[in-house]
Design a protein around this motif. Sequence first.
Motif, PDB file in Angstrom:
ATOM      1  N   LEU A  32       6.172  -3.020  -5.302  1.00  0.00           N
ATOM      2  CA  LEU A  32       5.689  -4.179  -4.541  1.00  0.00           C
ATOM      3  C   LEU A  32       4.433  -3.816  -3.744  1.00  0.00           C
ATOM      4  O   LEU A  32       3.463  -4.591  -3.715  1.00  0.00           O
ATOM      5  CB  LEU A  32       6.773  -4.667  -3.585  1.00  0.00           C
ATOM      6  CG  LEU A  32       7.903  -5.493  -4.189  1.00  0.00           C
ATOM      7  CD1 LEU A  32       9.082  -5.564  -3.227  1.00  0.00           C
ATOM      8  CD2 LEU A  32       7.428  -6.901  -4.531  1.00  0.00           C
ATOM      9  N   GLY A  36       2.367  -5.533  -6.113  1.00  0.00           N
ATOM     10  CA  GLY A  36       2.735  -6.882  -5.704  1.00  0.00           C
ATOM     11  C   GLY A  36       1.658  -7.633  -4.961  1.00  0.00           C
ATOM     12  O   GLY A  36       1.501  -8.842  -5.126  1.00  0.00           O
ATOM     13  N   ILE A  42       3.366 -10.809  -3.093  1.00  0.00           N
ATOM     14  CA  ILE A  42       3.579 -10.741  -1.646  1.00  0.00           C
ATOM     15  C   ILE A  42       2.230 -10.704  -0.949  1.00  0.00           C
ATOM     16  O   ILE A  42       1.219 -10.324  -1.551  1.00  0.00           O
ATOM     17  CB  ILE A  42       4.401  -9.493  -1.233  1.00  0.00           C
ATOM     18  CG1 ILE A  42       3.676  -8.217  -1.664  1.00  0.00           C
ATOM     19  CG2 ILE A  42       5.808  -9.547  -1.791  1.00  0.00           C
ATOM     20  CD1 ILE A  42       4.225  -6.975  -1.045  1.00  0.00           C
ATOM     21  N   LEU A  50       8.477  -5.058   4.460  1.00  0.00           N
ATOM     22  CA  LEU A  50       9.127  -5.258   3.165  1.00  0.00           C
ATOM     23  C   LEU A  50      10.606  -4.921   3.207  1.00  0.00           C
ATOM     24  O   LEU A  50      11.446  -5.684   2.714  1.00  0.00           O
ATOM     25  CB  LEU A  50       8.444  -4.400   2.094  1.00  0.00           C
ATOM     26  CG  LEU A  50       7.333  -5.054   1.289  1.00  0.00           C
ATOM     27  CD1 LEU A  50       6.722  -4.032   0.334  1.00  0.00           C
ATOM     28  CD2 LEU A  50       7.859  -6.252   0.522  1.00  0.00           C
ATOM     29  N   GLY A  78       9.166 -13.303  -6.266  1.00  0.00           N
ATOM     30  CA  GLY A  78       8.911 -11.878  -6.441  1.00  0.00           C
ATOM     31  C   GLY A  78      10.158 -11.063  -6.707  1.00  0.00           C
ATOM     32  O   GLY A  78      10.081  -9.847  -6.889  1.00  0.00           O
ATOM     33  N   TRP A 106       5.889 -10.834 -13.836  1.00  0.00           N
ATOM     34  CA  TRP A 106       6.192  -9.823 -12.813  1.00  0.00           C
ATOM     35  C   TRP A 106       7.660  -9.405 -12.873  1.00  0.00           C
ATOM     36  O   TRP A 106       7.984  -8.213 -12.862  1.00  0.00           O
ATOM     37  CB  TRP A 106       5.850 -10.368 -11.434  1.00  0.00           C
ATOM     38  CG  TRP A 106       6.441  -9.602 -10.292  1.00  0.00           C
ATOM     39  CD1 TRP A 106       7.602  -9.879  -9.626  1.00  0.00           C
ATOM     40  CD2 TRP A 106       5.930  -8.396  -9.709  1.00  0.00           C
ATOM     41  NE1 TRP A 106       7.845  -8.942  -8.656  1.00  0.00           N
ATOM     42  CE2 TRP A 106       6.833  -8.022  -8.682  1.00  0.00           C
ATOM     43  CE3 TRP A 106       4.796  -7.618  -9.941  1.00  0.00           C
ATOM     44  CZ2 TRP A 106       6.625  -6.895  -7.897  1.00  0.00           C
ATOM     45  CZ3 TRP A 106       4.595  -6.486  -9.153  1.00  0.00           C
ATOM     46  CH2 TRP A 106       5.502  -6.133  -8.150  1.00  0.00           C
TER      47      TRP A 106
END
Length: 230
Positions: A32, A36, A42, A50, A78, A106
């Motif tokens: 991430l 990400g 994000i 996170l 996500g 993703w």
Amino acid sequence: MSAVEHSVPTPDVARRVFGDHVDRAEEFVDFLVNRGVVRGVIGPREIDRLWGRHVLNSAVLSERIPDAARVIDVGSGGGFPGIPLAIARPDVDVVLLEPMARRIDWLHEVVDRLELSNVTVVRGRAEEKAARKEVGTADVVTARAVAPLGKLARWCLPLVRRDGELLALKGESAGEEIERDAQQIRSAGGFDPVVVRCGEGALERPTTVVRIHKRVRVDQSQGQFRRKCP
């Protein structure tokens, strides 16, 4: 030269929540952080929170999931809460239902990278007949930051098996949402909506969850009672 990989420290509580699977959770967080943000999964301001706001907040939902249950995570985005839940509970079969193509890509990458054999990714919306037919029903349906509670109940409860439940991750106004949307919840086939907390004793701020049971009606037919879902 390849880009430098970044990471964020793993809090001690993560080891309590994920146990032997904490390495996989750390890999998810690193992915991430390093992929990400550029992928728009994000925001950059979320990196420092996170673990607490996203990963652990999702993983503690496992407290409410029965053994070997089937779970459908609606609007996974996500990967929350579905991916942390699948990491923490490898005995649980998790379906990630997401409508956006880039997020589907993703999610497939995350599942492949982490080798999550208990996760299936499906593109679609919970309110669409085609998606409902493809994913079927589950013991538990989860959702996080998807829609107001009344609309969420209408979308998600058709995916819940008899005597199953919807677990919706909500904020501090969860009780107000229950009161405001009570009629919509009943009309959608839900009953006994209550606020529960997950991660108490572990997280500084436990996760607020609205639990809604799937209503089962009792009808009388030819002198006998039978149970059926609406």
